[in-house]
Write an enzyme that holds these catalytic residues in place. Structure first.
Site, PDB file in Angstrom:
ATOM      1  N   LYS A 109      -8.605   5.244 -48.277  1.00  0.00           N
ATOM      2  CA  LYS A 109      -8.668   5.356 -46.815  1.00  0.00           C
ATOM      3  C   LYS A 109      -7.958   4.171 -46.163  1.00  0.00           C
ATOM      4  O   LYS A 109      -7.118   4.332 -45.297  1.00  0.00           O
ATOM      5  CB  LYS A 109     -10.134   5.433 -46.385  1.00  0.00           C
ATOM      6  CG  LYS A 109     -10.350   5.519 -44.898  1.00  0.00           C
ATOM      7  CD  LYS A 109     -11.825   5.696 -44.566  1.00  0.00           C
ATOM      8  CE  LYS A 109     -12.033   5.546 -43.066  1.00  0.00           C
ATOM      9  NZ  LYS A 109     -13.423   5.693 -42.667  1.00  0.00           N
ATOM     10  N   GLY A 166     -15.606   7.227 -46.011  1.00  0.00           N
ATOM     11  CA  GLY A 166     -15.132   7.381 -47.395  1.00  0.00           C
ATOM     12  C   GLY A 166     -16.024   8.298 -48.213  1.00  0.00           C
ATOM     13  O   GLY A 166     -15.549   9.180 -48.933  1.00  0.00           O
ATOM     14  N   ARG A 167     -17.339   8.129 -48.098  1.00  0.00           N
ATOM     15  CA  ARG A 167     -18.269   8.922 -48.919  1.00  0.00           C
ATOM     16  C   ARG A 167     -18.461  10.335 -48.384  1.00  0.00           C
ATOM     17  O   ARG A 167     -19.207  11.120 -48.957  1.00  0.00           O
ATOM     18  CB  ARG A 167     -19.599   8.189 -49.045  1.00  0.00           C
ATOM     19  CG  ARG A 167     -20.211   7.743 -47.730  1.00  0.00           C
ATOM     20  CD  ARG A 167     -21.332   6.734 -47.958  1.00  0.00           C
ATOM     21  NE  ARG A 167     -21.869   6.182 -46.723  1.00  0.00           N
ATOM     22  CZ  ARG A 167     -21.373   5.123 -46.077  1.00  0.00           C
ATOM     23  NH1 ARG A 167     -20.312   4.508 -46.563  1.00  0.00           N
ATOM     24  NH2 ARG A 167     -21.929   4.668 -44.976  1.00  0.00           N
ATOM     25  N   GLU A 179      -9.108  -2.812 -56.047  1.00  0.00           N
ATOM     26  CA  GLU A 179      -9.128  -2.079 -57.329  1.00  0.00           C
ATOM     27  C   GLU A 179      -8.028  -1.011 -57.336  1.00  0.00           C
ATOM     28  O   GLU A 179      -7.279  -0.855 -58.304  1.00  0.00           O
ATOM     29  CB  GLU A 179     -10.486  -1.387 -57.547  1.00  0.00           C
ATOM     30  CG  GLU A 179     -11.641  -2.327 -57.777  1.00  0.00           C
ATOM     31  CD  GLU A 179     -12.350  -2.737 -56.482  1.00  0.00           C
ATOM     32  OE1 GLU A 179     -11.725  -2.639 -55.390  1.00  0.00           O
ATOM     33  OE2 GLU A 179     -13.508  -3.173 -56.572  1.00  0.00           O
ATOM     34  N   LYS A 233     -16.712  -8.142 -52.230  1.00  0.00           N
ATOM     35  CA  LYS A 233     -15.242  -8.019 -52.248  1.00  0.00           C
ATOM     36  C   LYS A 233     -14.608  -9.359 -51.872  1.00  0.00           C
ATOM     37  O   LYS A 233     -13.670  -9.823 -52.512  1.00  0.00           O
ATOM     38  CB  LYS A 233     -14.786  -6.977 -51.223  1.00  0.00           C
ATOM     39  CG  LYS A 233     -15.023  -5.539 -51.587  1.00  0.00           C
ATOM     40  CD  LYS A 233     -14.253  -4.680 -50.579  1.00  0.00           C
ATOM     41  CE  LYS A 233     -14.704  -3.246 -50.538  1.00  0.00           C
ATOM     42  NZ  LYS A 233     -14.095  -2.488 -49.455  1.00  0.00           N
ATOM     43  N   HIS A 240     -34.966  14.335 -72.736  1.00  0.00           N
ATOM     44  CA  HIS A 240     -35.107  13.613 -73.999  1.00  0.00           C
ATOM     45  C   HIS A 240     -34.805  12.136 -73.843  1.00  0.00           C
ATOM     46  O   HIS A 240     -34.536  11.444 -74.822  1.00  0.00           O
ATOM     47  CB  HIS A 240     -34.205  14.249 -75.057  1.00  0.00           C
ATOM     48  CG  HIS A 240     -34.632  15.646 -75.367  1.00  0.00           C
ATOM     49  ND1 HIS A 240     -35.577  15.943 -76.326  1.00  0.00           N
ATOM     50  CD2 HIS A 240     -34.303  16.829 -74.780  1.00  0.00           C
ATOM     51  CE1 HIS A 240     -35.780  17.259 -76.339  1.00  0.00           C
ATOM     52  NE2 HIS A 240     -35.016  17.813 -75.404  1.00  0.00           N
ATOM     53  N   GLU A 250     -25.149   4.182 -50.118  1.00  0.00           N
ATOM     54  CA  GLU A 250     -24.241   3.428 -49.248  1.00  0.00           C
ATOM     55  C   GLU A 250     -24.541   3.770 -47.779  1.00  0.00           C
ATOM     56  O   GLU A 250     -24.335   2.943 -46.889  1.00  0.00           O
ATOM     57  CB  GLU A 250     -22.776   3.741 -49.590  1.00  0.00           C
ATOM     58  CG  GLU A 250     -21.818   2.649 -49.120  1.00  0.00           C
ATOM     59  CD  GLU A 250     -20.406   2.785 -49.684  1.00  0.00           C
ATOM     60  OE1 GLU A 250     -20.081   2.093 -50.668  1.00  0.00           O
ATOM     61  OE2 GLU A 250     -19.624   3.591 -49.148  1.00  0.00           O
TER      62      GLU A 250
HETATM   63  O1  F6P Z   1     -17.266   0.619 -51.673  1.00  0.00           O
HETATM   64  C1  F6P Z   1     -16.923   0.379 -50.357  1.00  0.00           C
HETATM   65  C2  F6P Z   1     -15.922   1.331 -49.870  1.00  0.00           C
HETATM   66  O2  F6P Z   1     -15.541   0.856 -48.633  1.00  0.00           O
HETATM   67  C3  F6P Z   1     -16.433   2.770 -49.788  1.00  0.00           C
HETATM   68  O3  F6P Z   1     -17.122   3.046 -48.622  1.00  0.00           O
HETATM   69  C4  F6P Z   1     -15.179   3.540 -49.917  1.00  0.00           C
HETATM   70  O4  F6P Z   1     -15.437   4.873 -50.250  1.00  0.00           O
HETATM   71  C5  F6P Z   1     -14.499   2.769 -51.014  1.00  0.00           C
HETATM   72  O5  F6P Z   1     -14.780   1.408 -50.718  1.00  0.00           O
HETATM   73  C6  F6P Z   1     -13.015   2.973 -51.140  1.00  0.00           C
HETATM   74  O6  F6P Z   1     -12.350   2.629 -49.971  1.00  0.00           O
HETATM   75  P1  F6P Z   1     -10.860   3.093 -49.719  1.00  0.00           P
HETATM   76  O7  F6P Z   1     -10.830   4.568 -49.707  1.00  0.00           O
HETATM   77  O8  F6P Z   1     -10.482   2.486 -48.412  1.00  0.00           O
HETATM   78  O9  F6P Z   1     -10.008   2.540 -50.839  1.00  0.00           O
END
Ligand code: F6P
Length: 553
Positions: free
Chosen positions: A214, A276-277, A220, A517, A393, A362
């Site tokens: 987003k 995002g979620r 990452e 972060k 199990h 979240e």
């Molecule tokens: O984990 C935090 C977060 O901001 C989430 O809300 C989001 O889904 C994720 O990082 C990834 O963010 P982006 O889509 O901006 O890379």
């Protein structure tokens, strides 16, 4: 703590809240499910709500009609439906980010009108869906080729959090509907092993990377995407032009996408009013759309919409997300339950609970209210679980005979997926027998008398007695189709909404993930260069030193 700036009493001082506390105390030690069913066998049929293809049975809960009435009064007092209507209208109910919350617009019909800042957002939603569909069709048909002219056979989605969990979960859930000749992988972890394992057996000439972010700033994702680009260029002789045929982006941030070197023509857009979620039914679902095709994707959106409309229009007593949200509040706030298990009896839903963890935790893992004041009540539960039979199990022992109250959702389907052979299809009744048996055992247990009647030696009786009275919701559908998956996800989205509304928290921000972060960026030079990081606490400094020493050994 004084009442809210709007003048309404804080949650725990509302008469509707104290009425629930009194109701809970009156019923101590606990309403007993055996007694409740003996007194009122009709609850098995009465405590069922239907939405779309979902049959949601909440009869095995520690509730009576009075409990439900009191919970609904709490929902009315906290104006859950008022906030719901504001969300659907596009008001900026994400107060800390001053944003609208409009994932429901992602599945609105073409002719709907939903305005944000005076602009109808629906045409833009459908323009992106159409662009995604055209691209997905080109990849699926082989018309979209890689840099060397070979057709794309592998699709690797690079993203994290909401830009990974949704498409990865839905891909697994809908595998029987996917183009089996294509390979799909999902890379999220900044641990290089993730990208390595995802790409080691792939041919770069046949691989498409979808960079899903987003913000397009998530460390990452950008790190993995950069490494993927190197992998691609190494494999294709270093011609930078290859990137255009092997990389597309899903983002709200065109500038950052261009900076990364991806042609913005190959960017699929979404908007800041999609959390995002809550985003896998937006452009973030491109990998899924390539896998199942645009028609199935639209069927899934129709499924979401069925539950949106139900949430918007069904009366409180038959409103499934409202009921599920209120039941969670009943246990979390009035029974001290700390967690909630989601236990699908479907191999295809193996990632469903992991997806719900982000959606729920979240969203509702908050400890200040919408006015920024500390809450004096419990908020979101720990959500956990894996497919049911495997869990039986592993950890079900604790649910049955441990000391904790763990409400659970059992999710199952009447039919196995069509492509299974006859023998494997025949296993389905056994799978579902397990679901029903667990719901029964959790609710009704086994009394000491019943154990004794089996001739069990007296010293073993306490060990073999099951207290029962563990509440479950059973969600049953005919089959796990794209529409049913959309229905299930929307059901949980709105359940989470209901709880956040009652707790008066902002379910749509996520400031809690920011600190880690920021600190990771600050600490990294200490690891890579041994740099002095000002303000590093003694414990972390010692860990960094130990890490550097061990690395050199
Ligand atoms: O984990 C935090 C977060 O901001 C989430 O809300 C989001 O889904 C994720 O990082 C990834 O963010 P982006 O889509 O901006 O890379």
């Amino acid at each position: 703590m004084s009442d809210s700036p709007s003048g309404s009493p804080r949650l725990t001082r509302r008469p509707e809240w104290t009425a629930l506390e009194d109701h809970r105390k009156d019923a101590l030690p606990q309403p007993d499910l055996r007694e409740l069913f003996t007194a009122d066998p009709g609850r098995a049929e009465r405590y069922v709500v239907h939405v779309g293809d979902l049959r949601i049975d909440y009869s095995k809960h520690l509730i009576t009609d009075e409990t439900l009435a009191l919970l609904q009064e709490l929902a009315t007092a906290t104006d859950v439906f008022g906030l719901r209507d504001a969300m659907f209208r596009g008001e900026k109910i994400n107060v800390t980010e001053n944003r609208a919350v409009l994932h429901t617009a992602l599945r609105a019909p073409r002719d709907a009108v939903i305005e944000v800042d005076g602009e109808n957002v629906v045409p833009g939603v459908h323009a992106v869906l159409d662009k995604m569909a055209a691209f997905a069709d080109r990849v699926r048909s082989g018309e979209w080729t890689g840099h060397t002219g070979r057709r794309i056979r592998n699709v690797v989605n690079i993203g994290i959090g909401g830009s990974d969990l949704g498409p990865a979960m839905a891909y697994e859930a809908l595998r029987p509907f996917t183009a089996r000749e294509l390979t799909f992988r999902f890379v999220s972890n900044v641990d290089g092993a993730d990208l390595h394992e995802a790409t080691r057996d792939l041919d770069p000439a046949e691989t498409l990377f979808i960079v899903a972010s987003k913000t397009f700033t998530t460390i990452e994702t950008i790190t993995n995407a950069t490494s993927a680009r190197s992998w691609l260029l190494d494999g294709l002789g270093g011609d930078e032009k290859a990137v255009a045929k092997h990389f597309v982006a899903l983002s709200t941030n065109a500038g950052k996408v261009a900076d990364f070197g991806i042609d913005v023509d190959n960017m699929f857009e979404f908007w800041d009013w999609v959390g995002g979620r809550y985003s896998y039914d937006s452009a973030i679902g491109l990998s899924l759309m390539i896998a199942i095709g645009p028609d199935r994707f639209r069927e899934m959106l129709d499924g979401f919409r069925i539950v949106d409309e139900h949430f918007r229009n069904a009366p409180a007593e038959a409103n499934a997300p409202l009921l599920m949200g209120l039941l969670g509040i009943w246990y979390g706030n009035f029974h001290d339950a700390q967690s909630h298990a989601v236990l699908p009896y479907s191999h295809y839903l193996s990632k469903f609970t992991a997806y719900l963890q982000q959606l729920d935790m979240e969203s509702n893992g908050k400890s200040v209210d919408r006015d920024g004041r500390p809450v004096e009540w419990q908020t979101g539960p720990v959500v956990w679980g894996t497919p049911g039979t495997n869990g039986q199990h592993a950890y079900y022992q604790l649910i049955h005979q441990g000391t904790k109250l763990i409400p659970a959702d059992l999710i199952g389907f009447a039919r196995p997926v069509a492509e299974l052979g006859d023998e494997l299809k025949a296993q389905h009744d056994l799978l579902m027998a397990n679901l029903f048996a667990q719901g029964q055992a959790l609710a009704f247990g086994k009394t000491a008398e019943e154990v004794r009647a089996e001739g069990v030696p007296e010293e073993q009786v306490p060990h073999r007695t099951f207290r029962g009275n563990h509440p479950t919701t059973t969600i049953l559908a005919t089959e796990l189709t794209p529409s049913v998956l959309g229905q299930l996800v929307a059901l949980y989205e709105h359940k989470v909404f209901v709880q956040g509304a009652v707790w008066n928290i902002d379910s749509f921000d996520q400031w809690g993930v920011e600190l880690g972060k920021v600190l990771a960026k600050r600490v990294e030079p200490a690891l890579t260069e041994g740099a002095d990081v000002p303000g590093l606490d003694p414990s972390t400094a010692a860990l960094v030193a130990a890490y550097r020493n061990l690395r050199e050994v």
